[in-house]
Each structure stands twice: as structure tokens, then as C-alpha cells.
Design an enzyme around this catalytic site. Sequence first.
Site, PDB file in Angstrom:
ATOM      1  N   TYR A  54      -5.304  30.309 -42.873  1.00 25.40           N
ATOM      2  CA  TYR A  54      -3.865  30.423 -42.531  1.00 25.40           C
ATOM      3  C   TYR A  54      -3.523  31.813 -41.991  1.00 25.40           C
ATOM      4  O   TYR A  54      -2.612  31.936 -41.166  1.00 25.40           O
ATOM      5  CB  TYR A  54      -2.988  30.024 -43.733  1.00 25.40           C
ATOM      6  CG  TYR A  54      -3.012  28.535 -43.928  1.00 25.40           C
ATOM      7  CD1 TYR A  54      -2.248  27.689 -43.122  1.00 25.40           C
ATOM      8  CD2 TYR A  54      -3.856  27.948 -44.865  1.00 25.40           C
ATOM      9  CE1 TYR A  54      -2.310  26.311 -43.266  1.00 25.40           C
ATOM     10  CE2 TYR A  54      -3.925  26.563 -45.017  1.00 25.40           C
ATOM     11  CZ  TYR A  54      -3.150  25.762 -44.209  1.00 25.40           C
ATOM     12  OH  TYR A  54      -3.222  24.393 -44.330  1.00 25.40           O
ATOM     13  N   ARG A  57      -4.219  31.531 -38.391  1.00 27.68           N
ATOM     14  CA  ARG A  57      -3.210  30.724 -37.710  1.00 27.68           C
ATOM     15  C   ARG A  57      -1.889  31.491 -37.592  1.00 27.68           C
ATOM     16  O   ARG A  57      -1.175  31.387 -36.599  1.00 27.68           O
ATOM     17  CB  ARG A  57      -3.012  29.407 -38.456  1.00 27.68           C
ATOM     18  CG  ARG A  57      -4.336  28.625 -38.524  1.00 27.68           C
ATOM     19  CD  ARG A  57      -4.138  27.188 -38.817  1.00 27.68           C
ATOM     20  NE  ARG A  57      -3.209  26.616 -37.861  1.00 27.68           N
ATOM     21  CZ  ARG A  57      -2.366  25.646 -38.148  1.00 27.68           C
ATOM     22  NH1 ARG A  57      -2.327  25.143 -39.352  1.00 27.68           N
ATOM     23  NH2 ARG A  57      -1.565  25.177 -37.231  1.00 27.68           N
ATOM     24  N   GLN A  90       6.669  18.749 -37.632  1.00 22.24           N
ATOM     25  CA  GLN A  90       5.495  18.801 -38.518  1.00 22.24           C
ATOM     26  C   GLN A  90       4.822  20.156 -38.364  1.00 22.24           C
ATOM     27  O   GLN A  90       3.881  20.470 -39.091  1.00 22.24           O
ATOM     28  CB  GLN A  90       4.497  17.711 -38.132  1.00 22.24           C
ATOM     29  CG  GLN A  90       5.043  16.303 -38.265  1.00 22.24           C
ATOM     30  CD  GLN A  90       4.102  15.304 -37.585  1.00 22.24           C
ATOM     31  OE1 GLN A  90       3.205  14.761 -38.205  1.00 22.24           O
ATOM     32  NE2 GLN A  90       4.311  15.056 -36.311  1.00 22.24           N
ATOM     33  N   HIS A 108       6.433  20.094 -42.996  1.00 25.76           N
ATOM     34  CA  HIS A 108       5.126  20.526 -43.513  1.00 25.76           C
ATOM     35  C   HIS A 108       5.109  22.013 -43.865  1.00 25.76           C
ATOM     36  O   HIS A 108       4.048  22.623 -43.968  1.00 25.76           O
ATOM     37  CB  HIS A 108       4.013  20.206 -42.499  1.00 25.76           C
ATOM     38  CG  HIS A 108       3.720  18.736 -42.380  1.00 25.76           C
ATOM     39  ND1 HIS A 108       2.987  18.186 -41.358  1.00 25.76           N
ATOM     40  CD2 HIS A 108       4.080  17.691 -43.180  1.00 25.76           C
ATOM     41  CE1 HIS A 108       2.906  16.869 -41.531  1.00 25.76           C
ATOM     42  NE2 HIS A 108       3.568  16.539 -42.620  1.00 25.76           N
ATOM     43  N   CYS A 116       4.923  31.122 -54.482  1.00 24.83           N
ATOM     44  CA  CYS A 116       4.205  31.404 -55.721  1.00 24.83           C
ATOM     45  C   CYS A 116       3.866  30.073 -56.386  1.00 24.83           C
ATOM     46  O   CYS A 116       4.766  29.306 -56.738  1.00 24.83           O
ATOM     47  CB  CYS A 116       5.047  32.270 -56.666  1.00 24.83           C
ATOM     48  SG  CYS A 116       4.257  32.496 -58.279  1.00 24.83           S
ATOM     49  N   SER A 176       0.158  12.837 -32.693  1.00 23.62           N
ATOM     50  CA  SER A 176      -0.780  11.717 -32.566  1.00 23.62           C
ATOM     51  C   SER A 176      -0.344  10.508 -33.391  1.00 23.62           C
ATOM     52  O   SER A 176      -0.926   9.443 -33.273  1.00 23.62           O
ATOM     53  CB  SER A 176      -2.175  12.154 -33.011  1.00 23.62           C
ATOM     54  OG  SER A 176      -2.144  12.574 -34.357  1.00 23.62           O
ATOM     55  N   LEU A 201       1.046  13.664 -24.418  1.00 25.14           N
ATOM     56  CA  LEU A 201       0.007  13.770 -23.384  1.00 25.14           C
ATOM     57  C   LEU A 201      -0.737  12.447 -23.205  1.00 25.14           C
ATOM     58  O   LEU A 201      -0.947  11.976 -22.089  1.00 25.14           O
ATOM     59  CB  LEU A 201      -0.974  14.882 -23.765  1.00 25.14           C
ATOM     60  CG  LEU A 201      -1.940  15.354 -22.696  1.00 25.14           C
ATOM     61  CD1 LEU A 201      -1.211  15.882 -21.476  1.00 25.14           C
ATOM     62  CD2 LEU A 201      -2.854  16.445 -23.268  1.00 25.14           C
ATOM     63  N   ALA A 218       4.003  18.280 -22.498  1.00 28.66           N
ATOM     64  CA  ALA A 218       5.364  18.462 -23.023  1.00 28.66           C
ATOM     65  C   ALA A 218       6.167  19.440 -22.159  1.00 28.66           C
ATOM     66  O   ALA A 218       7.380  19.258 -21.980  1.00 28.66           O
ATOM     67  CB  ALA A 218       5.289  18.959 -24.466  1.00 28.66           C
TER      68      ALA A 218
HETATM   69  P1  OAD Z   1      -2.526  16.101 -33.656  1.00 28.40           P
HETATM   70  O1  OAD Z   1      -3.539  17.118 -33.293  1.00 28.40           O
HETATM   71  O2  OAD Z   1      -2.946  14.987 -34.549  1.00 28.40           O
HETATM   72  O3  OAD Z   1      -1.947  15.433 -32.330  1.00 28.40           O
HETATM   73  C1  OAD Z   1      -1.493  16.204 -31.257  1.00 28.40           C
HETATM   74  C2  OAD Z   1      -0.968  15.277 -30.183  1.00 28.40           C
HETATM   75  O4  OAD Z   1      -0.420  16.086 -29.157  1.00 28.40           O
HETATM   76  C3  OAD Z   1      -2.022  14.370 -29.539  1.00 28.40           C
HETATM   77  O5  OAD Z   1      -1.546  13.031 -29.515  1.00 28.40           O
HETATM   78  C4  OAD Z   1      -2.160  14.934 -28.111  1.00 28.40           C
HETATM   79  O6  OAD Z   1      -2.369  13.906 -27.144  1.00 28.40           O
HETATM   80  C5  OAD Z   1      -0.812  15.580 -27.908  1.00 28.40           C
HETATM   81  N1  OAD Z   1      -0.835  16.729 -26.965  1.00 28.40           N
HETATM   82  C6  OAD Z   1      -1.797  17.659 -26.773  1.00 28.40           C
HETATM   83  N2  OAD Z   1      -1.428  18.548 -25.857  1.00 28.40           N
HETATM   84  C7  OAD Z   1      -0.186  18.181 -25.440  1.00 28.40           C
HETATM   85  C8  OAD Z   1       0.737  18.690 -24.486  1.00 28.40           C
HETATM   86  N3  OAD Z   1       0.484  19.780 -23.763  1.00 28.40           N
HETATM   87  N4  OAD Z   1       1.924  18.044 -24.334  1.00 28.40           N
HETATM   88  C9  OAD Z   1       2.204  16.930 -25.058  1.00 28.40           C
HETATM   89  N5  OAD Z   1       1.378  16.401 -25.962  1.00 28.40           N
HETATM   90  C10 OAD Z   1       0.195  17.015 -26.162  1.00 28.40           C
HETATM   91  O7  OAD Z   1      -1.267  16.900 -34.249  1.00 28.40           O
HETATM   92  P2  OAD Z   1      -0.035  16.335 -35.109  1.00 28.40           P
HETATM   93  O8  OAD Z   1       0.289  14.937 -34.716  1.00 28.40           O
HETATM   94  O9  OAD Z   1       1.032  17.347 -35.068  1.00 28.40           O
HETATM   95  O10 OAD Z   1      -0.504  18.369 -41.141  1.00 28.40           O
HETATM   96  O11 OAD Z   1      -0.677  16.327 -36.551  1.00 28.40           O
HETATM   97  C11 OAD Z   1       0.107  15.916 -37.643  1.00 28.40           C
HETATM   98  C12 OAD Z   1      -0.275  16.672 -38.880  1.00 28.40           C
HETATM   99  O12 OAD Z   1      -1.692  16.571 -39.077  1.00 28.40           O
HETATM  100  C13 OAD Z   1      -0.026  18.158 -38.829  1.00 28.40           C
HETATM  101  O13 OAD Z   1       1.296  18.514 -39.141  1.00 28.40           O
HETATM  102  C14 OAD Z   1      -0.990  18.687 -39.834  1.00 28.40           C
HETATM  103  C15 OAD Z   1      -2.192  17.881 -39.449  1.00 28.40           C
HETATM  104  O14 OAD Z   1      -3.151  17.702 -40.420  1.00 28.40           O
HETATM  105  C16 OAD Z   1      -0.925  19.058 -42.220  1.00 28.40           C
HETATM  106  O15 OAD Z   1      -1.734  19.983 -42.135  1.00 28.40           O
HETATM  107  C17 OAD Z   1      -0.310  18.608 -43.504  1.00 28.40           C
END
Ligand code: OAD
Length: 235
Positions: A54, A57, A90, A108, A116, A176, A201, A218
Site C-alpha cells: 500500500y 500504491r 471502488q 473500499h 487503528c 470489470s 474499455l 474512459a
Molecule cells: P478491475 O481491474 O477488475 O477492472 C478494471 C476494468 O477497467 C476492466 O474491465 C477494464 O476493461 C477497464 N479499463 C481498463 N482501462 C480502462 C480505460 N482506460 N477506460 C475505461 N475502462 C478501462 O478493477 P475493478 O473493477 O475496479 O477491491 O476492481 C474491483 C475491486 O477489485 C477493486 O476495488 C479492488 C479489487 O480487488 C479490493 O481490493 C477490495
Amino acid sequence: MRDKIVILTGAGISAESGLGTFRDEGGLWTRYDLADVATPEGFARDPALVHGFYNARRANCLDARPNAAHAALARLEAALPAGRIALVTQNIDDLHERAGSRAVIHMHGELLRALCADCGHRWAAPREMRADDPCPSCGAAATRPDVVWFGEYPYHMDRIWQLLRVAGLFVSIGTSGSVYPAAAFVQDAARAGARTLELNLDPSDGVSDFDEARQGPAGELVPAWVDEVLGRARP
Ligand code: OAD
């Protein structure tokens, strides 16, 4: 009239700012074991490893800048009457806030907050965090990032479900659709009567649940969609 717009964002909206997504090629979960760095059990086993993940990140986030998609959502919020837009993310970065969005709901958690694990006190995270940093409230050496891990309950869920119940339009951007409960928001909103739109995407796992889906980056799709909404909103 059901005129509230509820927007859900995921890692894809921050991709063009240089922040990695999770499940795309080369994404974080292809390089790190989620069980090691994003679960309470992983933190109990090796807090230094989790803080290292983290901290890296947080450094990326602080060096990144909001992109055209973040800016467009802030422009939409500013142009519409107060309360018309609800922005649920998220993402644990602060790019929505830095673009000017005001009421961002971080389901999230947030990279820039510390928690803490002993007393529940929250404070602004330093750039580099360590597990033995003392809590400013109780002094315990039980500092963790204020983020939600797998196996933990996301934040603000009652408020989010309340918003989905009154939404006229639900828009999912850059996610996703593979992590619940966010992945089910499209169904929750549709059941309550909202129209649903996906901007991503690639087609997400839940694309068939949406009334409409548009594919592209996006940084292009979101400003174009915001222009459409504001064009319609003008008398
Ligand atoms: P993902 O990595 O699962 O999905 C990212 C999505 O963004 C994919 O469907 C890509 O096609 C899309 N993408 C990539 N580049 C893009 C762009 N330039 N414009 C538009 N779309 C684009 O990420 P999340 O869905 O956010 O949680 O993941 C959900 C959660 O899983 C996160 O909050 C995190 C992770 O584990 C925790 O850590 C609790």
C-alpha cells in the site's frame, strides 16, 4: 421524478492517470497474490509486506493526476443541482476529489487514511506507513491502511443501497464487475426502476445486465457522455 444519477467507478477510470488496474493484463492481481496483500489474514501473517504494497500504491497515487474522465464527472456534478449526482467509487485513490468532485463515497476505503486496528481511530496517512506506527488516539502499534480487504464489509453500504433505490440512471465506469457487492449494483438499480449504462474499455462480466454499454477509454467516453447529459439538461 427519478432524476438522480448514481455513478459507480472502478480502477479503469484511473488507468489513463497511470494507476494500474487489478485484472487486466499486467494488473496488480497478476503480479501480487491477493491473499497475501488484501486480506486480514495476510496482514496478520506479514504486516510489513502489506504496508509495502500500500505504500507503493500511495506513492503512485500521490504522483498521479486526475484525467479527463475524473474532470468530466466533477464538471457534471458542478453543473447539476446539488444532490442530483451520487459518485460511488471502488477506488482507494483520491483522483475524483482532486478533479473537484465533492461528495465521493469510497466503498473500499482510502489510501490516504490510516486506521487503528485496535481502537478504530482514523487519521490522515503519512506517505510511508508502518505497522508499529503508534495510533495518535490510543497509542497501540496496530496501524493499518483504511482500506477494505477481501472478507471485510465494504463501507457506506446502507447509504449506497438507499441511493440505488431512488436512482433514475445508474452508470458504471471502468470496472470489470467481478467483485461483489458492487457487481450487483446494476441489478439493484434496474430492479428499482433505473436505466443502466456501462462505460468501459471492454464489456464487463455483467454487461448483459445493462440497458446500454459503450466500449472505449474512459478519457474519451466519459466526457462525451457528460456532454450528452448536460446538453439534455439545458432548457
Ligand atoms: P478491475 O481491474 O477488475 O477492472 C478494471 C476494468 O477497467 C476492466 O474491465 C477494464 O476493461 C477497464 N479499463 C481498463 N482501462 C480502462 C480505460 N482506460 N477506460 C475505461 N475502462 C478501462 O478493477 P475493478 O473493477 O475496479 O477491491 O476492481 C474491483 C475491486 O477489485 C477493486 O476495488 C479492488 C479489487 O480487488 C479490493 O481490493 C477490495
